[in-house]
Design a protein around this motif. Structure first.
Motif, PDB file in Angstrom:
ATOM      1  N   ILE A  66       0.799  -1.133  -0.276  1.00 43.44           N
ATOM      2  CA  ILE A  66       0.073  -0.113   0.030  1.00 43.44           C
ATOM      3  C   ILE A  66       0.899   1.229  -0.038  1.00 43.44           C
ATOM      4  O   ILE A  66       0.683   2.089  -0.648  1.00 43.44           O
ATOM      5  CB  ILE A  66      -0.897   0.126   1.347  1.00 43.44           C
ATOM      6  CG1 ILE A  66      -2.019  -1.207   0.754  1.00 43.44           C
ATOM      7  CG2 ILE A  66      -1.520   1.277   1.489  1.00 43.44           C
ATOM      8  CD1 ILE A  66      -2.770  -1.452   2.447  1.00 43.44           C
ATOM      9  N   ARG A  74      -6.253   0.766   3.121  1.00 39.86           N
ATOM     10  CA  ARG A  74      -6.512  -0.620   2.767  1.00 39.86           C
ATOM     11  C   ARG A  74      -7.417  -0.606   1.806  1.00 39.86           C
ATOM     12  O   ARG A  74      -8.717  -0.681   2.035  1.00 39.86           O
ATOM     13  CB  ARG A  74      -6.408  -1.390   3.851  1.00 39.86           C
ATOM     14  CG  ARG A  74      -6.357  -2.947   3.585  1.00 39.86           C
ATOM     15  CD  ARG A  74      -6.526  -3.850   5.245  1.00 39.86           C
ATOM     16  NE  ARG A  74      -6.756  -5.186   4.866  1.00 39.86           N
ATOM     17  CZ  ARG A  74      -5.711  -6.249   4.818  1.00 39.86           C
ATOM     18  NH1 ARG A  74      -4.342  -5.670   5.520  1.00 39.86           N
ATOM     19  NH2 ARG A  74      -5.873  -7.143   4.878  1.00 39.86           N
ATOM     20  N   LEU A  81      -5.812  -6.298  -2.794  1.00 39.03           N
ATOM     21  CA  LEU A  81      -5.378  -6.773  -1.690  1.00 39.03           C
ATOM     22  C   LEU A  81      -4.188  -7.639  -2.146  1.00 39.03           C
ATOM     23  O   LEU A  81      -3.140  -7.545  -1.892  1.00 39.03           O
ATOM     24  CB  LEU A  81      -6.389  -7.216  -0.870  1.00 39.03           C
ATOM     25  CG  LEU A  81      -6.956  -6.463   0.090  1.00 39.03           C
ATOM     26  CD1 LEU A  81      -8.057  -7.557   0.857  1.00 39.03           C
ATOM     27  CD2 LEU A  81      -6.310  -5.858   1.217  1.00 39.03           C
ATOM     28  N   LEU A 222      -4.680  -1.008   8.392  1.00 36.17           N
ATOM     29  CA  LEU A 222      -3.509  -1.734   7.839  1.00 36.17           C
ATOM     30  C   LEU A 222      -3.489  -3.292   8.190  1.00 36.17           C
ATOM     31  O   LEU A 222      -2.738  -3.914   7.478  1.00 36.17           O
ATOM     32  CB  LEU A 222      -2.278  -1.187   8.570  1.00 36.17           C
ATOM     33  CG  LEU A 222      -1.942   0.439   8.127  1.00 36.17           C
ATOM     34  CD1 LEU A 222      -0.580   0.850   8.903  1.00 36.17           C
ATOM     35  CD2 LEU A 222      -1.656   0.565   6.648  1.00 36.17           C
TER      36      LEU A 222
END
Length: 382
Positions: A66, A74, A81, A222
């Protein structure tokens, strides 16, 4: 300050599994903080050079990705992801390797999915690899393979706290250390006045009823864990006979102080005797393929007395499983309290459930086993 219980546990901990969370390793903006990575690596190196075997289960790949990609939060999309994990994992292991190199140690990257520990052969291969790395003088750094793990397909660990507990069981490590962004387990939400850190927990049932998560930063998410996740992971390790420490990962020299016996964080004591390696796999790594629902008498005999399970005590059969598969053993309400290897398939179990042993041959045409689940292949979880 030290005490005799901690000293004894820490002295005996020749193998230690450490889990470090994303918030310990990252800055406020979500980018990876190399100085924090180096701080963890330096402590691991000192423990390794002191003769202890150490394994690190490290979060941070998604967070590192990220930060490198310049995203502000996120993502919720699975593909994004996994993309962040793919970008961040190389960044993460590069940072660890750079920090370990001055100590003459190598970072050994191991990416696992839940299937790797559910499958018996792959489970044993993972353990053999870790032991070979110890002999090579490397420090294994384990993470979930987020690029292929999919919750919807039920092949994800869920979080690295649980992964750390399964690795602890895999190695029969006497100690698991979970490094978080809070000091340990409190008797209430740490933000509330009068909240007190629990130095030692002897029974997790009582602690789980009132332990609360810390209030974390709201600006950027996070990680997936929390105190609930850590206590569930602690239960897995403690039930197999290992001790757990939950402590603040940003505290200077936290690992060295813990292993020196200092009163740092929350120590969760092992519950019961150490469980054999094979039973650890049955109880916590393998996924049950079905359920056996027991009457009250059979449930008591298995749970309290550790007896083998007979067909006469089975009141219900759920799922589709074969002989030798792991099954969940539940009370009549469906609450699981044990797991074991079934000596019969689900079809056979449906036929013989509730029947005395001397009728099995009549109903099936043969009676290869008197027990549905033998106590040697059975693990009581609660």
């Amino acid at each position: 300050m030290t005490d005799l219980v901690r000293q004894e546990i820490m002295t005996a901990a020749d193998t230690v599994v450490v889990k470090v969370g994303s918030r310990v390793l990252t800055r406020e903006d979500g980018s990876l903080d190399d100085s924090r990575v180096a701080g963890v690596a330096d402590q691991l190196a000192r423990l390794r050079l002191d003769g202890r075997k150490v394994v690190l289960v490290s979060s941070g790949a998604v967070a590192a990705g990220i930060g490198r990609l310049g995203w502000k939060r996120r993502p919720t999309d699975l593909a994004e992801l996994q993309a962040a994990a793919a970008v961040g994992q190389s960044r993460l292991i590069e940072s660890y390797n750079k920090a370990l190199a001055p100590h003459g140690l190598n970072a050994a990257q191991i990416l696992l999915t839940a299937e790797d520990l559910q499958h018996r052969t792959r489970y044993l291969n993972t353990r053999n690899t870790l032991n070979a790395l110890f002999r090579c003088g490397a420090i294994p750094i384990i993470n979930e393979n987020d690029t292929v793990a999919v919750d919807e397909l039920q092949i994800s660990f869920g979080d690295n706290d649980r992964l750390a507990a399964l690795v602890t069981n895999l190695l029969r490590a006497p100690l698991m250390i979970l490094l978080s962004d809070v000091e340990g387990v409190y008797d209430r939400n740490p933000s509330e006045p009068g909240a007190k850190l629990m130095s030692v927990i002897t029974h997790l049932d009582a602690a789980e009823s009132f332990a609360k998560d810390a209030v974390g930063p709201a600006r950027i998410q996070l990680s997936r864990g929390g105190m609930g996740s850590k206590l569930r992971a602690a239960r897995i390790a403690a039930a197999a006979g290992e001790s757990v420490v939950i402590a603040a990962g940003r505290r200077p020299n936290v690992l060295l102080d813990i292993l020196a016996g200092a009163k740092v964080g929350t120590l969760i004591l092992a519950e019961g005797r150490t469980v054999a390696s094979r039973k650890r796999w049955i109880g916590w790594s393998a996924t049950p393929r079905g359920k056996l629902l027991l009457d009250a008498g059979a449930a008591k005999a298995v749970q309290a007395n550790g007896k083998s399970l007979l067909a006469v005590g089975v009141r219900g059969v759920e799922g589709n499983f074969a002989k030798g598969d792991v099954v969940a053993i539940c009370d009549q309400a469906g609450s699981e309290f044990a797991r074991g290897l079934s000596n019969y398939s689900s079809t056979q179990m449906t036929t013989i459930a509730g029947q005395p042993t001397d009728r099995i041959a009549e109903l099936l045409g043969h009676c290869p086993y008197d027990e549905v689940v033998h106590r040697d292949n059975l693990v009581v979880l609660t």
